[in-house]
Design an enzyme around this catalytic site. Structure first.
Site, mmCIF file in Angstrom:
data_model
loop_
_atom_site.group_PDB
_atom_site.id
_atom_site.type_symbol
_atom_site.label_atom_id
_atom_site.label_comp_id
_atom_site.label_asym_id
_atom_site.label_seq_id
_atom_site.Cartn_x
_atom_site.Cartn_y
_atom_site.Cartn_z
ATOM 1 N N GLU A 1 11.557 1.295 1.549
ATOM 2 C CA GLU A 1 11.066 1.762 0.245
ATOM 3 C C GLU A 1 12.255 1.874 -0.689
ATOM 4 O O GLU A 1 13.416 1.803 -0.242
ATOM 5 C CB GLU A 1 10.330 3.106 0.398
ATOM 6 N N ARG B 1 13.320 12.847 -5.880
ATOM 7 C CA ARG B 1 13.104 12.767 -4.425
ATOM 8 C C ARG B 1 13.166 11.330 -3.923
ATOM 9 O O ARG B 1 12.582 10.427 -4.513
ATOM 10 C CB ARG B 1 11.718 13.341 -4.102
ATOM 11 N N TYR C 1 -3.493 12.189 1.783
ATOM 12 C CA TYR C 1 -3.504 10.928 1.025
ATOM 13 C C TYR C 1 -2.176 10.174 1.099
ATOM 14 O O TYR C 1 -2.050 9.103 0.508
ATOM 15 C CB TYR C 1 -3.862 11.196 -0.441
ATOM 16 N N HIS D 1 5.235 8.410 -10.253
ATOM 17 C CA HIS D 1 5.192 7.226 -9.388
ATOM 18 C C HIS D 1 4.867 6.020 -10.266
ATOM 19 O O HIS D 1 3.934 6.066 -11.070
ATOM 20 C CB HIS D 1 4.127 7.396 -8.307
ATOM 21 N N LYS E 1 -8.019 25.881 0.029
ATOM 22 C CA LYS E 1 -8.862 26.035 -1.163
ATOM 23 C C LYS E 1 -10.152 25.231 -1.033
ATOM 24 O O LYS E 1 -11.164 25.550 -1.631
ATOM 25 C CB LYS E 1 -8.054 25.572 -2.381
ATOM 26 N N ARG F 1 12.593 5.418 -8.556
ATOM 27 C CA ARG F 1 11.274 5.555 -9.199
ATOM 28 C C ARG F 1 11.336 5.865 -10.688
ATOM 29 O O ARG F 1 10.531 5.368 -11.462
ATOM 30 C CB ARG F 1 10.493 6.683 -8.529
HETATM 31 P P1 FAD Z 1 -0.454 19.717 0.631
HETATM 32 O O1 FAD Z 1 -0.574 18.708 1.688
HETATM 33 O O2 FAD Z 1 -0.747 19.282 -0.758
HETATM 34 O O3 FAD Z 1 -1.414 20.919 1.019
HETATM 35 C C1 FAD Z 1 -1.625 21.981 0.118
HETATM 36 C C2 FAD Z 1 -2.625 22.936 0.733
HETATM 37 O O4 FAD Z 1 -2.650 24.127 -0.016
HETATM 38 C C3 FAD Z 1 -4.045 22.424 0.758
HETATM 39 O O5 FAD Z 1 -4.607 22.784 1.998
HETATM 40 C C4 FAD Z 1 -4.732 23.206 -0.365
HETATM 41 O O6 FAD Z 1 -6.111 23.427 -0.147
HETATM 42 C C5 FAD Z 1 -3.980 24.509 -0.267
HETATM 43 N N1 FAD Z 1 -4.007 25.327 -1.476
HETATM 44 C C6 FAD Z 1 -3.528 25.041 -2.705
HETATM 45 N N2 FAD Z 1 -3.691 26.087 -3.534
HETATM 46 C C7 FAD Z 1 -4.297 27.059 -2.818
HETATM 47 C C8 FAD Z 1 -4.764 28.359 -3.108
HETATM 48 N N3 FAD Z 1 -4.637 28.920 -4.320
HETATM 49 N N4 FAD Z 1 -5.360 29.065 -2.122
HETATM 50 C C9 FAD Z 1 -5.532 28.534 -0.889
HETATM 51 N N5 FAD Z 1 -5.096 27.307 -0.553
HETATM 52 C C10 FAD Z 1 -4.495 26.579 -1.509
HETATM 53 N N6 FAD Z 1 5.219 11.868 0.724
HETATM 54 C C11 FAD Z 1 5.856 11.196 1.705
HETATM 55 O O7 FAD Z 1 6.825 11.706 2.278
HETATM 56 N N7 FAD Z 1 5.408 9.959 2.079
HETATM 57 C C12 FAD Z 1 4.345 9.360 1.508
HETATM 58 O O8 FAD Z 1 3.968 8.262 1.900
HETATM 59 C C13 FAD Z 1 3.679 10.037 0.467
HETATM 60 N N8 FAD Z 1 2.610 9.478 -0.152
HETATM 61 C C14 FAD Z 1 1.902 10.226 -1.060
HETATM 62 C C15 FAD Z 1 0.730 9.697 -1.587
HETATM 63 C C16 FAD Z 1 -0.042 10.456 -2.454
HETATM 64 C C17 FAD Z 1 -1.304 9.873 -3.030
HETATM 65 C C18 FAD Z 1 0.377 11.768 -2.813
HETATM 66 C C19 FAD Z 1 -0.436 12.604 -3.742
HETATM 67 C C20 FAD Z 1 1.559 12.283 -2.304
HETATM 68 C C21 FAD Z 1 2.321 11.522 -1.421
HETATM 69 N N9 FAD Z 1 3.500 12.031 -0.866
HETATM 70 C C22 FAD Z 1 4.144 11.326 0.106
HETATM 71 C C23 FAD Z 1 3.901 13.417 -1.132
HETATM 72 C C24 FAD Z 1 3.432 14.301 0.048
HETATM 73 O O9 FAD Z 1 2.187 13.847 0.485
HETATM 74 C C25 FAD Z 1 3.326 15.756 -0.344
HETATM 75 O O10 FAD Z 1 4.481 16.190 -0.997
HETATM 76 C C26 FAD Z 1 3.130 16.621 0.902
HETATM 77 O O11 FAD Z 1 2.048 16.137 1.665
HETATM 78 C C27 FAD Z 1 2.894 18.062 0.514
HETATM 79 O O12 FAD Z 1 2.542 18.769 1.670
HETATM 80 P P2 FAD Z 1 2.245 20.327 1.562
HETATM 81 O O13 FAD Z 1 1.916 20.783 2.921
HETATM 82 O O14 FAD Z 1 3.352 20.981 0.839
HETATM 83 O O15 FAD Z 1 0.972 20.422 0.597
HETATM 84 C C1 SIN Z 2 4.255 5.788 -1.570
HETATM 85 O O1 SIN Z 2 3.659 5.389 -0.587
HETATM 86 O O2 SIN Z 2 4.640 5.066 -2.488
HETATM 87 C C2 SIN Z 2 4.494 7.262 -1.714
HETATM 88 C C3 SIN Z 2 5.682 7.623 -0.949
HETATM 89 C C4 SIN Z 2 6.215 8.936 -1.406
HETATM 90 O O3 SIN Z 2 5.803 9.467 -2.417
HETATM 91 O O4 SIN Z 2 7.129 9.430 -0.730
#
Ligand code: FAD
Ligand code: SIN
Length: 530
Positions: free
Chosen positions: A113, A370, A45, A228, A35, A274
């Protein structure tokens, strides 16, 4: 309308989408759409790390039990088994592709954690684990000439033929075009933007879940939102996550009177699950008439903190908070959605030709809550599995032949202006935070339901702007989450009802959400937990 044909369409460029695409690439042409810029998503992130049973003191079986315990009775055991058993191979492969996880000497360094009974969380560059994963996976994807990446493309609808998914309609610069594909993998991430306080990036508007639902995909467990506990709460600062790994390394929670409080709420104190920590913080905030509590690391060595959490240290400093010296003002925020598009263990949805992986999907791996750092692992393991299975599906879905029968998209776009879209988005996010947030009850949920019904016409409209499309999707998800939260009259995992503070007989059941002609139907899945 412009039409593009491909073998595989991957919607989303986070950990799940990229890992799936890598599997697909040798078997045909792959298009990955995102997107925004290619790296924008939650993966980029992610801070704390990625959980995997690879340390000498750990075992796959212990990781399994910790995950099940965190899920509060709702995890699907076979899904968890796949996660923890296949996790180590996916991580070792990532290291082979160049991932640089932090080490102590030559050995991998594991952190602790909440709710993990072992130090099992790998991290990279201290607190930039997701960025490292994204870097390595993008580099790997670039080695395949068969993969094309389309940034700034928003999927607005799935293309259906005879109840099969054969691609998606895509919005780019207010023009819609069609990508026909033999297989479509949804990897659109989560929906944290539904709430006014969230750690999630702006792209996390739940698009994939809403698109799939409208076209008949079964959703599961949508009431389970993880909040969180520790997110920066400082004037003019962003809602920046302060990783749970900080509490794993010894950070303490204190109320505004500088008193520790977590021991009064749970024997694991700062490392309690959490949902318990988030509710305890809310409780302290109410007691002390404050909008925040503090995270305190001042007793830890300053050089250690700067080296271990470099990104957090420098980001907080930009907002006048020195984590080595100051108490850090924090409060909870929406972080992760456990529910999503129901899939089997291979990422298959109930719609032929449509797969889902990562946060958009509900494999049942996280149950009602989770375990920290299990989602990056889920993205790797289930992104891979969706890719492997999708290859086999390719030949079944002959898009070009079917194309003759397809009907071009004929839609009228809404005249709702930009300003109104932004006003509704802001009100919606506040409503969800205040009424469908950490603590819910029949009154708050009913108020939310009533307010949402007033935006029904907006939800039913079609938009040719990204913000409009996102608003439509957010409204759809807000409806679903509110309705399922109302229906689940008990407290379990991250779903807390102050009017039903304990669990009931329905706790071992999953909520199932289906779109019917008559509207949304929420039922309970009688399927036994495996
Ligand atoms: P995402 O990485 O969110 O990617 C989604 C993709 O979909 C993006 O490219 C976006 O552009 C695309 N997209 C969305 N809607 C559309 C659309 N309509 N059309 C086209 N493209 C679209 N998890 C852990 O296990 N460890 C951690 O340390 C951790 N820390 C975190 C810290 C933060 C700040 C956050 C927000 C989350 C964290 N999480 C962590 C959770 C984890 O990061 C996410 O659950 C995981 O990265 C999701 O991956 P994903 O590939 O499903 O989606
Ligand atoms: C964090 O670093 O606290 C996020 C980890 C997670 O959401 O799994």
């Amino acid at each position: 309308m412009e039409e593009i044909y491909t073998n595989f369409l991957v919607i989303g460029g986070g950990v799940a989408g990229l890992r799936g695409a890598i599997e697909l690439a040798p078997y045909g042409e792959v298009i990955i759409i995102t997107k925004d810029i290619p790296t924008e998503g939650s993966t980029e992130y992610a801070q704390g790390g990625i959980a995997v049973a690879l340390s000498d003191e750990d075992e796959v079986g212990i990781h399994f039990h910790d995950t099940i315990k965190a899920g509060d009775g709702l995890c699907k055991e076979d899904a968890v088994k796949v996660l923890v058993e296949e996790g180590p191979a996916r991580i070792l492969e990532l290291i082979e592709w160049g991932a640089e996880f932090d080490r102590e000497g030559s050995r991998l360094a594991f952190t602790l954690e909440a709710a993990h009974s072992r130090r099992r969380v790998l991290h990279a560059h201290g607190d930039s684990t997701g960025k490292e994963l994204e870097r390595v996976l993008i580099n790997k994807v670039k080695t395949f000439p068969s993969v094309k990446r389309f940034p700034f493309c928003t999927a607005v609808d799935l293309i259906m033929m005879d109840n099969r998914c054969v691609g998606a309609y895509i919005l780019r610069d207010s023009q819609v075009f069609a990508i026909y594909a033999q297989v479509t993998i949804l990897a659109t991430g989560g929906a944290g933007q539904l709430f006014s306080r969230t750690t999630n990036p702006p792209v996390a508007t739940g698009d994939g879940i809403a698109l799939a639902y409208r076209r008949g995909a079964v959703l599961e467990d949508m009431e389970f939102i993880q909040f969180h506990p520790t997110v920066l709460y400082a004037p003019s600062a962003p809602q920046f996550l302060l990783s749970e790994a900080m509490r794993g390394e010894g950070a303490l929670l204190k109320n505004i009177h500088n008193e520790r409080f977590m021991q009064g709420y749970h024997p694991d104190a700062e490392l309690a699950p959490r949902d318990i920590v988030s509710r305890a913080i809310i409780s302290e905030m109410v007691k002390t008439h404050s909008h925040h509590v503090y995270l305190d690391l001042t007793h830890l060595r300053s050089d250690f903190l700067k080296a271990r959490f470099p990104r957090i240290y420098s980001t907080c400093l930009q907002y006048d908070v020195d984590i080595t010296n100051d108490l850090i003002p924090i409060s909870p925020a929406a972080h992760y959605i456990m529910g999503g598009v129901k899939t089997d263990l291979d990422g298959k949805t109930n719609i032929e030709g449509l797969y889902a992986a990562g946060e958009v999907a509900c494999t049942g791996v996280h149950g009602a809550n989770r375990l920290a750092s299990n989602s990056l692992l889920e993205g790797l393991v289930y992104g891979y599995r969706a890719g492997v299975t999708a290859i086999k599906h390719k030949e079944k879905n002959n898009v070009k032949k079917d194309k003759k029968d397809s009907k071009p998209l004929q839609i009228k776009y809404s005249h709702i202006g930009f300003q109104r879209i932004e006003e509704i988005r802001t009100s919606l996010r506040r409503l969800m935070w205040e009424r469908v947030g950490i603590i819910r009850c029949i009154d708050s949920l009913s108020i939310a339901k009533e307010a949402l019904s007033e935006w029904q016409d907006v939800e039913n409209s079609n938009f040719n702007t990204r913000r409009g499309v996102e608003l439509k999707n957010m409204l759809t998800l807000a409806h679903i989450i509110t309705e399922t939260a109302l229906k689940r009259e008990e407290s379990i995992g991250a779903h807390y009802r102050s009017d039903f503070p304990s669990r009931t007989g329905s706790s071992a059941r999953h909520s199932i959400i289906i779109k019917k002609i008559s509207g949304m139907e929420v039922s309970w899945n009688q399927e036994k937990l495996r």
